[in-house]
Design a protein around this motif. Structure first.
Motif, PDB file in Angstrom:
ATOM      1  N   LYS A 151      53.511   6.752  38.784  1.00 14.99           N
ATOM      2  CA  LYS A 151      52.079   6.416  38.766  1.00 14.99           C
ATOM      3  C   LYS A 151      51.628   5.647  40.004  1.00 14.99           C
ATOM      4  O   LYS A 151      50.476   5.236  40.078  1.00 14.99           O
ATOM      5  CB  LYS A 151      51.753   5.619  37.496  1.00 14.99           C
ATOM      6  N   VAL A 215      46.882  14.813  34.882  1.00 19.19           N
ATOM      7  CA  VAL A 215      46.925  14.739  33.421  1.00 19.19           C
ATOM      8  C   VAL A 215      46.112  15.839  32.739  1.00 19.19           C
ATOM      9  O   VAL A 215      46.433  16.246  31.618  1.00 19.19           O
ATOM     10  CB  VAL A 215      46.471  13.339  32.947  1.00 19.19           C
ATOM     11  N   THR A 224      50.539  11.586  36.759  1.00 17.26           N
ATOM     12  CA  THR A 224      51.391  11.149  35.658  1.00 17.26           C
ATOM     13  C   THR A 224      52.840  11.365  36.056  1.00 17.26           C
ATOM     14  O   THR A 224      53.139  11.788  37.164  1.00 17.26           O
ATOM     15  CB  THR A 224      51.105  11.979  34.389  1.00 17.26           C
ATOM     16  N   PRO A 338      47.768   8.679  30.808  1.00 12.41           N
ATOM     17  CA  PRO A 338      48.742   7.652  31.218  1.00 12.41           C
ATOM     18  C   PRO A 338      48.258   6.219  31.056  1.00 12.41           C
ATOM     19  O   PRO A 338      48.873   5.303  31.600  1.00 12.41           O
ATOM     20  CB  PRO A 338      48.960   7.987  32.697  1.00 12.41           C
TER      21      PRO A 338
END
Length: 427
Positions: A151, A215, A224, A338
Motif C-alpha cells: 500500500k 481495488v 492493494t 483496503p
C-alpha cells in the motif's frame, strides 16, 4: 521429511497445497496457517515474527526444511536465524532481501549495474522531495522506501497529489517504511510479474503472471496487495522473457553475488513492458500474492525439490514442467478493504464452490470456529480456476464466486480482462 511453512495467507495456502502433494513430505506444518491451510497441513500457533519460537519448534519437531512465505520475517532475518540454528530453509538472507525491503537500495543497484528501470530520486525530507516532484511534473510515482504491505505506492496524477502523498508517507502512516521516500518517473506500458528461483549463482525462470493492483473494476481506486491474477501473461512472450533474464534478472543476481550477499530464494520482478522494452518497477524477495495461487495451479512438477535446490546451490540440476492451461484467481475481500472492514463475518457456500471441476479455493484471511468459516482479514479468499483459455478460467472462477454466500465480501468482476481481449482479437 518434515517441512514447515511460515505464514497465514493465500500464498502460503497455495504453497502448502503444492508441497503437500510431494512424495518426499512425511509431515507438513504451517505457522500459524489459516482455516483453509488446516485441510492440508497441521497449523501451529507460532507467529511469523517470533523467531525464538520458530527455532524452538524446528528443534522440538526435527524439522528438515522451512519455507518462509511473507516479506516481514524475510526482511527481519528469519532465514539468517534458521541458518545459525542449523535449519535448512528457502528464502534470502536479510542482506539479500534489501532488494525488497529498501526500494532506494534497489534503485541504486540498478543505476550502478545499468539495469533498466524508471528514473528516480531518494529523499529523507518532505521539502526536498516536493521540489523534485515539482521539477519533474505529473503523473509521477511516490513510494515509501520500505515494506508497506503493498500500500506504500501512490501514482500521483497531479503535483498536488504527489505532495500530499509525500506528506502522508512522512507523517508516519507506514511506520519505519516511510523514513525515506523514493520518487520515480511514471512508466507507460503493461505490467507483468516475473518469477525466478535463485541459488545464489544459478537461476530458473518460472511461469509468468499478471496481477490487478487497483481495488475496483477498470483498474480504479487505490492500490492493494492484489485483487486477482492470471497466468500466463500474454505480454511476456518467449522473446520478452529472454530479455528480462538477460537485461534485468541475471545482472541483478551477479551484482548481489559480487557484493557478498548472494540471493537465494525466489526473485519476483515487477515489470513494466514499455515501447523500449522491459523495465524493472520493483523487486520482491518472496513469492507474490495472489500470483503464487495461479502458478501453483499450473505447475506439473514437484515444487519441493526445486525449493531445496535453491538452498543447496544445485538449481542447475532442476527443471520444472508447466501445464498448458491458463489459471486465474479472483480475490474476495472484506467490504471496506483496503481501508477499515468488519472482522469475523461468516462465509457460507465454500463446499459447493470448491466442488466445481477445475476450481480450488485458497484461504487468506480466515479462521474456523465450530464448523464455520470466519473472515479475519482484508483479502480473505482466492477463488482460483484453470481452463484452456483465460476466458474459460475466468468463467469458472466467477461461477464459483457466485456460489459463495458472504454478504460482507466483494470482488472485482473484470480479472483477466487484458488477456481475454487478446484472446478475442485472435479469434
Amino acid at each position: 521429511m518434515k517441512v514447515l511453512v511460515i505464514g497465514s495467507g493465500g500464498r502460503e495456502h497455495a504453497l502448502c497445497w503444492a508441497i503437500a502433494a510431494s512424495p518426499i513430505v512425511g509431515k507438513l506444518y504451517c505457522a500459524p496457517g489459516n482455516g483453509g491451510i488446516a485441510d492440508v497441513a497441521e497449523c501451529v500457533p507460532v507467529k511469523p515474527l517470533d523467531f525464538d519460537a520458530i527455532v524452538r519448534f524446528c528443534r522440538d519437531q526435527a524439522i528438515d526444511f522451512v519455507v518462509v512465505g511473507p516479506d516481514d520475517p524475510i526482511a527481519l532475518g528469519l532465514v539468517d536465524r534458521l541458518t545459525e540454528a542449523g535449519v535448512k530453509s528457502f528464502g534470502p538472507s536479510a542482506a539479500a532481501a534489501k532488494l525488497e525491503s529498501s526500494k532506494g537500495f534497489t534503485k541504486d543497484l540498478c543505476a550502478e549495474f545499468d539495469i533498466p528501470t524508471a528514473a528516480y530520486g531518494r529523499f529523507a525530507d518532505a521539502a526536498t522531495a516536493k521540489n523534485f516532484a515539482r521539477g519533474k511534473g505529473a503523473p509521477i510515482v511516490v513510494k515509501a522506501d520500505g515494506l508497506a504491505a503493498g500500500k506504500g505506492v501512490i501514482i500521483a496524477e497531479t503535483v498536488a497529489e504527489a505532495e500530499a502523498a509525500i506528506d502522508e508517507i512522512f507523517s508516519g502512516r507506514f511506520g519505519a517504511a516511510g523514513a525515506e521516500v523514493v520518487i520515480e518517473e511514471f512508466l507507460e506500458g503493461e505490467e507483468a510479474s516475473f518469477f525466478v528461483l535463485c541459488d545464489g549463482t544459478h537461476t530458473l525462470p518460472l511461469a509468468t503472471a499478471q496481477d490487478h493492483k487497483r481495488v475496483f473494476d477498470g483498474d480504479k481506486g487505490p492500490n492493494t496487495g492484489g485483487m486477482g491474477a492470471y497466468s500466463p501473461a500474454p505480454v511476456m512472450t518467449p522473446e520478452m522473457c529472454d530479455r528480462v533474464m538477460r537485461e534485468i534478472v541475471e545482472p541483478t543476481v551477479k551484482a548481489m553475488a559480487s557484493r557478498g550477499t548472494p540471493f537465494k530464494g525466489v526473485l519476483f520482478a515487477g515489470l513494466m513492458i514499455t515501447k523500449d522494452g522491459p523495465k524493472l518497477i520493483e523487486y520482491n524477495a518472496r513469492f507474490g500474492d495472489p500470483e503464487t495461487q495461479v502458478l501453483m495451479m499450473r505447475l506439473k512438477s514437484d515444487i519441493l525439490p526445486a525449493l531445496i535446490a535453491c538452498h543447496d546451490g544445485m538449481l542447475d540440476k532442476v527443471s520444472l514442467q508447466w501445464k498448458d492451461e491458463a489459471a486465474l484467481t479472483v480475490v474476495m475481500a472484506s467490504k471496506g478493504y483496503p481501508g477499515d472492514y468488519k472482522k469475523d463475518t461468516i462465509i457460507n457456500g465454500l463446499k459447493a464452490a470448491s466442488a466445481l471441476a477445475g476450481v480450488q479455493i485458497f484461504h487468506a484471511g480466515t479462521r474456523t470456529e465450530g464448523g464455520r468459516v470466519l473472515a479475519t482479514g482484508g483479502r480473505v479468499l482466492n477463488v482460483t480456476a484453470t481452463g484452456k483459455t483465460v476466458a474459460e478460467a475466468q468463467a469458472k472462477a466467477y461461477r464459483a464466486v457466485g456460489l459463495i454466500d458472504w454478504p460482507e465480501g466483494f470482488c472485482r468482476r473484470d480479472i483477466g480482462w487484458r488477456a481475454i481481449e487478446r484472446e478475442r482479437g485472435k479469434a
